[in-house]
Design a protein around this motif. Sequence first.
Motif, PDB file in Angstrom:
ATOM      1  N   GLY A   1       0.844  -1.183   0.000  1.00  0.00           N
ATOM      2  CA  GLY A   1       0.000   0.000   0.000  1.00  0.00           C
ATOM      3  C   GLY A   1       0.880   1.234   0.000  1.00  0.00           C
ATOM      4  N   ASN A   2       0.309   2.365  -0.373  1.00  0.00           N
ATOM      5  CA  ASN A   2       1.149   3.568  -0.529  1.00  0.00           C
ATOM      6  C   ASN A   2       1.769   3.990   0.800  1.00  0.00           C
TER       7      ASN A   2
ATOM      8  N   HIS B   1       4.111   6.385  -6.951  1.00  0.00           N
ATOM      9  CA  HIS B   1       2.660   6.481  -7.213  1.00  0.00           C
ATOM     10  C   HIS B   1       2.376   7.817  -7.892  1.00  0.00           C
TER      11      HIS B   1
ATOM     12  N   GLY C   1      -6.896  -3.353 -12.734  1.00  0.00           N
ATOM     13  CA  GLY C   1      -8.250  -2.798 -12.706  1.00  0.00           C
ATOM     14  C   GLY C   1      -9.207  -3.620 -13.540  1.00  0.00           C
TER      15      GLY C   1
ATOM     16  N   ARG D   1      -8.603  -6.033  -5.529  1.00  0.00           N
ATOM     17  CA  ARG D   1      -9.694  -6.358  -4.608  1.00  0.00           C
ATOM     18  C   ARG D   1      -9.912  -7.851  -4.361  1.00  0.00           C
TER      19      ARG D   1
ATOM     20  N   ILE E   1     -15.738  -0.039  -1.171  1.00  0.00           N
ATOM     21  CA  ILE E   1     -14.305   0.097  -0.853  1.00  0.00           C
ATOM     22  C   ILE E   1     -14.074  -0.176   0.635  1.00  0.00           C
TER      23      ILE E   1
ATOM     24  N   TYR F   1     -13.470  -3.716   1.358  1.00  0.00           N
ATOM     25  CA  TYR F   1     -12.104  -4.223   1.086  1.00  0.00           C
ATOM     26  C   TYR F   1     -11.119  -3.745   2.153  1.00  0.00           C
TER      27      TYR F   1
HETATM   28  C1  LIG Z   1      -8.974  -1.037  -0.455  1.00  0.00           C
HETATM   29  C2  LIG Z   1      -8.194  -0.452  -1.616  1.00  0.00           C
HETATM   30  C3  LIG Z   1      -7.036   0.254  -1.371  1.00  0.00           C
HETATM   31  C4  LIG Z   1      -6.272   0.764  -2.449  1.00  0.00           C
HETATM   32  N1  LIG Z   1      -5.092   1.413  -2.180  1.00  0.00           N
HETATM   33  C5  LIG Z   1      -4.286   1.779  -3.213  1.00  0.00           C
HETATM   34  C6  LIG Z   1      -2.979   2.296  -2.966  1.00  0.00           C
HETATM   35  O1  LIG Z   1      -2.524   2.434  -1.829  1.00  0.00           O
HETATM   36  N2  LIG Z   1      -2.244   2.643  -4.050  1.00  0.00           N
HETATM   37  C7  LIG Z   1      -2.695   2.476  -5.340  1.00  0.00           C
HETATM   38  O2  LIG Z   1      -1.979   2.776  -6.282  1.00  0.00           O
HETATM   39  N3  LIG Z   1      -3.906   1.969  -5.591  1.00  0.00           N
HETATM   40  C8  LIG Z   1      -4.707   1.593  -4.565  1.00  0.00           C
HETATM   41  N4  LIG Z   1      -5.909   1.005  -4.835  1.00  0.00           N
HETATM   42  C9  LIG Z   1      -6.273   0.714  -6.239  1.00  0.00           C
HETATM   43  C10 LIG Z   1      -5.817  -0.699  -6.629  1.00  0.00           C
HETATM   44  O3  LIG Z   1      -4.400  -0.828  -6.632  1.00  0.00           O
HETATM   45  C11 LIG Z   1      -6.328  -1.061  -8.035  1.00  0.00           C
HETATM   46  O4  LIG Z   1      -5.784  -0.129  -8.962  1.00  0.00           O
HETATM   47  C12 LIG Z   1      -7.844  -1.066  -8.112  1.00  0.00           C
HETATM   48  O5  LIG Z   1      -8.431  -1.707  -6.975  1.00  0.00           O
HETATM   49  C13 LIG Z   1      -8.317  -1.799  -9.379  1.00  0.00           C
HETATM   50  O6  LIG Z   1      -7.869  -3.137  -9.404  1.00  0.00           O
HETATM   51  P1  LIG Z   1      -8.883  -4.376  -9.099  1.00  0.00           P
HETATM   52  O7  LIG Z   1     -10.038  -4.232 -10.054  1.00  0.00           O
HETATM   53  O8  LIG Z   1      -8.089  -5.616  -9.349  1.00  0.00           O
HETATM   54  O9  LIG Z   1      -9.330  -4.233  -7.687  1.00  0.00           O
HETATM   55  C14 LIG Z   1      -6.695   0.544  -3.783  1.00  0.00           C
HETATM   56  C15 LIG Z   1      -7.890  -0.153  -4.009  1.00  0.00           C
HETATM   57  C16 LIG Z   1      -8.639  -0.653  -2.942  1.00  0.00           C
HETATM   58  C17 LIG Z   1      -9.882  -1.428  -3.244  1.00  0.00           C
END
Ligand SMILES: Cc1cc2nc3c(=O)[nH]c(=O)nc-3n(C[C@H](O)[C@H](O)[C@H](O)COP(=O)(O)O)c2cc1C
Length: 412
Positions: A59-60, A163, A303, A327, A362, A365
């Motif tokens: 996570g970031n 990021h 995504g 997710r 969200i 998750y």
């Molecule tokens: C709970 C949650 C936290 C996220 N935190 C970040 C993050 O810290 N940095 C980031 O670049 N994207 C973050 N995202 C976006 C995900 O990295 C990803 O781009 C997005 O969920 C789409 O992918 P998916 O369809 O496989 O879930 C987050 C998404 C979710 C659901």
Amino acid sequence: MPAHLNSPLTLPCGAVLKNRIAKGAMTEGLANPLNQATEEHVTLYRRWAKGGCGMLLTGNVQVDRRHLERPGNVAIDGNDGLAALAAYAAAGRENNTHIWMQINHPGRQAGVTAEGLAGPSAGTYGDAPVRALDGAEVEDLVRRFVHVARTAQQTGFTGVQVHSAHGYLMSQFLSPLTNHRTDAWGGSLENRARLLVDVTRAIRAAVGAEFPVSVKLNSSDFQKGGLTEDESCEVVRWLCDAGMDLLEISGGNYESQVMVGRDQSGELISRTKKASTIAREAYFLEFAAKLRPQVTVPLMVTGGFRTLSAMEAALASGEVDVIGLARPLCIDADLPNQLLAGTIARLPSPEEETTVDTGSSIAYYFNQVRKLAAGEDADRDIDWAEQLQRHSDFDGAAEVRYRAALSEAATA
Ligand SMILES: Cc1cc2nc3c(=O)[nH]c(=O)nc-3n(C[C@H](O)[C@H](O)[C@H](O)COP(=O)(O)O)c2cc1C
């Protein structure tokens, strides 16, 4: 021979990912009130490493403890908490897995700050005032990003990612909607991209030639007057020259949440888009296809991927090198092993089976990440309304602890 999920990938720096599945970054909110890593990160990343991904993005992690995306972020702006980071990295490296630290500054989109919002230009974000960072602060950001990257390398993370997506500070600099500066960091695309390109080049110089350096970039802002796809392509070429090893493509920001499959009105894209787009699942594949002939750097798209067939088709097309999954891995950390073994064809996507707003989905998750980190299983029987409350209670309490720790530090 076309790549498939089990194919290893050699990056330009020479590092090898054992397969083509990577866990996308997901903010964990698990740091202690001093914004240091905890045992919960260790449990969580050990589970994800055992789950089979070739690479895990953290996570970031923030470069400035005064500006957080949310209260439980890990932040590195000194030299404390290193043993905890080393334990975190070691857990993520298990099972021959790469673990890359995602490095961020939230800018005007911060969830909590010690001293108010700051961004490329003065203005407001919602109702909150935003002050413009001065030139010395912008220059200091390069030092901060490099410090975090070097700390990641020294504590055992096997790569880093800047990021620059989702409306945080780096993408605020890129976007004409949020960057109205008239100095060297504003105006032309070259100026708006200067901070990101300088940071990438400086990180490459600091970590050496053999350490993976990635960038997560929006294909565009998906907003009128924002960063366009053609501009993003140009920025990617500069990033390649600056030493980037892998580009992760995403899109959107808090106001336009396309990164989690929602259109401007908050409706699920899968319910409104044309059938051919839905069949390919992933939201940003078209941009990858456009970029592919222009750059040789490996591309990761995150995504929307939910079926084995769409993932294999994307790899076979040659347009994508790494499949990003986020997710579904909060629901079951072992899903990549099952995809790689071919024993599962579709990943769970509970929000597609019901009607639920973006915030509640969200929150679900966020809550499941904490359950995995506590060694528990995810909720399969979901009360969506309760999810939002549970998440805001947790982050509210974390913010109180963060503020108490800040004022204790100020009076010490
Ligand atoms: C709970 C949650 C936290 C996220 N935190 C970040 C993050 O810290 N940095 C980031 O670049 N994207 C973050 N995202 C976006 C995900 O990295 C990803 O781009 C997005 O969920 C789409 O992918 P998916 O369809 O496989 O879930 C987050 C998404 C979710 C659901």
